[in-house]
Design a protein around this motif. Sequence first.
Motif, short mmCIF file in Angstrom:
data_model
loop_
_atom_site.label_atom_id
_atom_site.label_comp_id
_atom_site.label_asym_id
_atom_site.label_seq_id
_atom_site.Cartn_x
_atom_site.Cartn_y
_atom_site.Cartn_z
N ALA A 149 63.19 42.06 10.77
CA ALA A 149 63.40 43.18 9.84
C ALA A 149 62.08 43.51 9.13
CB ALA A 149 64.50 42.85 8.85
N VAL B 48 62.49 47.50 8.53
CA VAL B 48 63.87 47.94 8.31
C VAL B 48 64.54 46.91 7.40
CG1 VAL B 48 64.02 49.15 10.52
CG2 VAL B 48 64.76 46.77 10.37
N SER B 49 65.70 47.26 6.89
CA SER B 49 66.42 46.31 6.04
C SER B 49 67.00 45.18 6.89
CB SER B 49 67.55 47.02 5.29
OG SER B 49 68.62 47.31 6.15
N ASP C 266 70.28 46.33 8.47
CA ASP C 266 70.08 47.22 9.63
C ASP C 266 69.72 46.41 10.87
OD1 ASP C 266 70.68 49.48 8.16
OD2 ASP C 266 68.58 50.12 7.93
N GLU C 267 68.82 45.46 10.71
CA GLU C 267 68.41 44.64 11.85
C GLU C 267 69.56 43.74 12.31
OE1 GLU C 267 65.90 43.22 14.89
OE2 GLU C 267 65.93 45.06 13.70
N HIS D 8 72.77 44.33 12.06
CA HIS D 8 73.76 45.16 12.76
C HIS D 8 73.27 45.50 14.17
CE1 HIS D 8 75.32 46.49 8.57
NE2 HIS D 8 75.85 45.34 8.96
N ARG D 9 71.98 45.78 14.31
CA ARG D 9 71.43 46.08 15.64
C ARG D 9 71.59 44.86 16.56
NH1 ARG D 9 68.67 50.10 17.69
NH2 ARG D 9 68.11 50.98 15.65
N ASP E 19 71.51 52.75 18.94
CA ASP E 19 71.44 53.81 17.93
C ASP E 19 72.78 54.55 17.81
OD1 ASP E 19 68.79 53.16 17.44
OD2 ASP E 19 67.98 54.81 18.65
N LEU F 134 75.17 52.32 15.97
CA LEU F 134 74.83 52.22 14.54
C LEU F 134 75.25 53.47 13.77
CD1 LEU F 134 71.40 50.43 14.92
CD2 LEU F 134 73.50 49.46 13.94
N SER G 92 77.56 53.66 10.39
CA SER G 92 77.14 54.36 9.17
C SER G 92 78.19 55.37 8.70
CB SER G 92 75.79 55.06 9.38
OG SER G 92 75.91 56.15 10.26
#
Length: 138
Positions: free
Chosen positions: A88, A93-94, A97-98, A100-101, A129, A132, A136
């Motif tokens: 991350a 990135v947060s 976010d990482e 979740h990826r 993407d 994700l 969101s």
Amino acid sequence: MINYNYETEFNLENELLLTDWINQVVKNHNCNIQEVNYIFVDDEYQHKLNLKFLNHDTLTDIISFDYSIGNNLQGDIYISIERVIDNAKDFKVSFLDELHRVLIHGILHYCGFKDKTDQDAKIMRSMEDEALKILSNK
């Protein structure tokens, strides 16, 4: 069924939300989850798995063992929280976010997506993407 297991001091927030999201992504790819276990570990634990099962003397964020049969997904996905934190930072990135990826990356492998070639990696990134975006909107 999706199970979350913790071999480190980390605990997921919103397990139910993430489970719903993962199931939706899987369904969008015409698959269904029989049983997937996410196991959150530290670098030392992950490194031992990498050496023992893959003969790789490296650190990695995710190792998955896929036992799927056709579109019925089964497997164990090991995620090193320390690698996710470092990645991350590297990718700017947060952490969430990482994380979740990485969570969805393992499942997408089970759905049949690969990332060994540049073209496959590009497709995988696109699928990540897309997934994700679904999260969101939840």
